[in-house]
Design an enzyme around this catalytic site. Structure first.
Site, PDB file in Angstrom:
ATOM      1  N   GLU A  24      35.782  30.473  35.582  1.00 30.25           N
ATOM      2  CA  GLU A  24      35.193  31.690  35.448  1.00 30.25           C
ATOM      3  C   GLU A  24      33.642  31.427  35.835  1.00 30.25           C
ATOM      4  O   GLU A  24      33.093  30.816  34.301  1.00 30.25           O
ATOM      5  CB  GLU A  24      34.759  32.192  34.356  1.00 30.25           C
ATOM      6  CG  GLU A  24      33.899  34.087  34.225  1.00 30.25           C
ATOM      7  CD  GLU A  24      34.028  34.525  33.336  1.00 30.25           C
ATOM      8  OE1 GLU A  24      33.978  35.835  33.073  1.00 30.25           O
ATOM      9  OE2 GLU A  24      34.855  34.109  32.553  1.00 30.25           O
TER      10      GLU A  24
ATOM     11  N   GLU B 275      34.690  43.839  29.221  1.00 29.88           N
ATOM     12  CA  GLU B 275      34.226  42.779  28.463  1.00 29.88           C
ATOM     13  C   GLU B 275      33.140  43.084  28.629  1.00 29.88           C
ATOM     14  O   GLU B 275      31.984  42.449  29.127  1.00 29.88           O
ATOM     15  CB  GLU B 275      34.661  41.479  29.081  1.00 29.88           C
ATOM     16  CG  GLU B 275      34.513  40.215  28.262  1.00 29.88           C
ATOM     17  CD  GLU B 275      34.078  39.152  28.868  1.00 29.88           C
ATOM     18  OE1 GLU B 275      34.330  38.204  28.401  1.00 29.88           O
ATOM     19  OE2 GLU B 275      33.718  39.417  30.108  1.00 29.88           O
TER      20      GLU B 275
END
Length: 255
Positions: free
Chosen positions: A139, A236
């Site tokens: 990521e 998130e």
């Protein structure tokens, strides 16, 4: 239909992980994911997942030293620690039935040998993932929130994934981070769709509930689906007050 995943690294953090899973189910989420669940009893976590029917999409490798490290996989000279963290994550993930492990790169931006170290550790992680029928995620993070993080550029992440060419490896397309590091989310998603494994959302720039800020997710997410995304969307975000008080945003997606 859009499927939403509750990231329990930020949501219901006042509860034991097993109870947070149950609360996510009650709130209408379709899956869960988390950051570092290692202090939670894996048997209790797995029992809660089985009880609710929610899949655990993924967990992270440990950061390393508290307040200093942000992952280890790209840090030259710390390969043994990085691989121990990878082993731990896959062992724990397999016990709870997690789908993927996010292998955190660490603070190695501009350091000689960081890319080579990262690629070698990712290849190791992919080998472990294959043995466990799991996947590996990487990521790109933004340097405002994660100063010095090695993997900040989406193009670099895609190049690494292409170079390794492992079916276990895919990209986390975190809209919050990627909006900060360049925006143009729809076009960048389309350009990298083939290797995107998971999508996450939060308001920009606050990282609070995704119904505020500069990204109109109620329009963007259907566009990502139209572009071929069939996975879950991970919520998130850091609640502005409490998790329960901020769940009204889910109504925009039929929940």
């Amino acid at each position: 239909m859009l499927r939403l995943s509750a990231n329990l690294g930020f949501l219901w953090t006042e509860l034991p992980l097993a109870d947070a899973i149950r609360r996510a189910k009650a709130a209408g989420f379709d899956a869960v994911e988390c950051h570092w669940p290692y202090e939670s009893d894996p048997l209790a976590v797995r029992a809660a997942l089985e009880e609710t029917g929610l899949p655990m999409l993924g967990i992270n490798t440990r950061r390393g030293r508290t307040g200093i490290d942000n992952g280890l996989a790209a840090v030259p000279g710390r390969e043994a620690e990085a691989r121990a963290a990878i082993d731990e994550a896959f062992a724990y993930g397999a016990r709870i039935g997690a789908g993927r492990v996010h292998v955190m790169a660490g603070n190695a931006f501009g350091i000689d040998g960081a890319r080579e170290t990262f690629e070698a550790n990712l290849a190791y992680a992919c080998d472990i993932a294959a043995l466990n029928a799991m996947g590996v995620l990487i990521e790109p993070l933004n340097h405002r929130d994660a100063p010095g993080y090695f993997l900040v550029d989406l193009a670099l992440a895609a190049d690494i994934a292409g170079r390794l060419a492992r079916p276990e490896l895919s990209l986390m397309f975190d809209c919050y981070h990627l909006q900060i590091t360049g925006g143009d989310l729809l076009e960048r998603f389309r350009a990298h769709r083939r290797i995107v494994g998971h999508v996450q959302i939060a308001a920009v720039p606050s990282r609070a509930e995704p119904d505020g800020g500069e990204v109109a997710y109620e329009r963007l997410l259907p566009m990502l689906e139209a572009a071929g995304y069939e996975g879950y969307v991970g919520a998130e975000y850091r609640p502005a007050t409490t998790t329960e008080a901020g769940l009204g945003w889910m109504a925009r997606f039929g929940r």
